[in-house]
Design a protein around this motif. Structure first.
Motif, PDB file in Angstrom:
ATOM      1  N   UNK A   1       0.849  -1.175   0.000  1.00 39.21           N
ATOM      2  CA  UNK A   1       0.000   0.000   0.000  1.00 39.21           C
ATOM      3  C   UNK A   1       0.892   1.233   0.000  1.00 39.21           C
ATOM      4  N   UNK A   2       0.593   2.216  -0.830  1.00 38.15           N
ATOM      5  CA  UNK A   2       1.402   3.430  -0.879  1.00 38.15           C
ATOM      6  C   UNK A   2       0.935   4.409   0.181  1.00 38.15           C
ATOM      7  N   UNK A   3       1.809   5.370   0.474  1.00 37.67           N
ATOM      8  CA  UNK A   3       1.468   6.389   1.453  1.00 37.67           C
ATOM      9  C   UNK A   3       0.221   7.152   1.029  1.00 37.67           C
ATOM     10  N   UNK A   4       0.037   7.337  -0.270  1.00 33.87           N
ATOM     11  CA  UNK A   4      -1.119   8.092  -0.744  1.00 33.87           C
ATOM     12  C   UNK A   4      -2.425   7.313  -0.596  1.00 33.87           C
ATOM     13  N   UNK A   5      -2.359   6.023  -0.314  1.00 38.54           N
ATOM     14  CA  UNK A   5      -3.564   5.212  -0.184  1.00 38.54           C
ATOM     15  C   UNK A   5      -4.198   5.356   1.195  1.00 38.54           C
ATOM     16  N   UNK A  37       6.927  14.743   4.317  1.00 37.95           N
ATOM     17  CA  UNK A  37       7.978  15.203   5.223  1.00 37.95           C
ATOM     18  C   UNK A  37       8.946  14.079   5.604  1.00 37.95           C
ATOM     19  N   UNK A  38       8.594  12.836   5.312  1.00 44.44           N
ATOM     20  CA  UNK A  38       9.500  11.718   5.603  1.00 44.44           C
ATOM     21  C   UNK A  38      10.481  11.453   4.459  1.00 44.44           C
ATOM     22  N   UNK A  39      10.307  12.162   3.321  1.00 45.90           N
ATOM     23  CA  UNK A  39      11.195  11.994   2.169  1.00 45.90           C
ATOM     24  C   UNK A  39      12.245  13.106   2.151  1.00 45.90           C
ATOM     25  N   UNK A  40      13.389  12.863   1.505  1.00 49.19           N
ATOM     26  CA  UNK A  40      14.395  13.919   1.386  1.00 49.19           C
ATOM     27  C   UNK A  40      13.856  15.086   0.565  1.00 49.19           C
ATOM     28  N   UNK A  58       6.563  10.547  -7.964  1.00 48.30           N
ATOM     29  CA  UNK A  58       7.342  11.588  -8.630  1.00 48.30           C
ATOM     30  C   UNK A  58       8.266  12.303  -7.648  1.00 48.30           C
ATOM     31  N   UNK A  59       7.813  12.506  -6.414  1.00 48.12           N
ATOM     32  CA  UNK A  59       8.666  13.139  -5.414  1.00 48.12           C
ATOM     33  C   UNK A  59       9.863  12.251  -5.097  1.00 48.12           C
ATOM     34  N   UNK A  60       9.635  10.959  -4.931  1.00 43.51           N
ATOM     35  CA  UNK A  60      10.739  10.031  -4.652  1.00 43.51           C
ATOM     36  C   UNK A  60      11.709   9.976  -5.827  1.00 43.51           C
ATOM     37  N   UNK A  61      11.184   9.966  -7.055  1.00 44.95           N
ATOM     38  CA  UNK A  61      12.048   9.918  -8.238  1.00 44.95           C
ATOM     39  C   UNK A  61      12.868  11.200  -8.366  1.00 44.95           C
TER      40      UNK A  61
END
Length: 78
Positions: A1-5, A37-40, A58-61
């Protein structure tokens, strides 16, 4: 499950300006509590001057090149 789910309280539906995918955005939550906020942070070259939020994928990429460069710099200093 993704964070957006899994929408958090106060999250609003948004559309990613890069891929067009719909996702849950916590930009306006009080207090600020969004999955992003948990991503760089994105490198300056990847920022959207209009300030529109990206979907998790897209943010992670977009952040991946900066994370790779930072880890290479740490190894070189070791």
């Amino acid at each position: 499950m993704t964070a957006s789910a899994v929408p958090a309280t106060g999250m609003k539906s948004a559309r990613c300006p890069r891929c067009g995918k719909s996702f849950d955005c916590g930009r306006n939550t009080e207090p600020f509590d969004c999955w992003c906020k948990s991503l760089p942070a994105l490198p300056v070259s990847e920022l959207d001057p209009r300030g529109r939020c990206l979907c998790p994928e897209c943010l992670a990429a977009g952040a991946a090149p900066a994370v790779g460069a930072a880890s290479k710099g740490r190894r070189a200093m070791s």
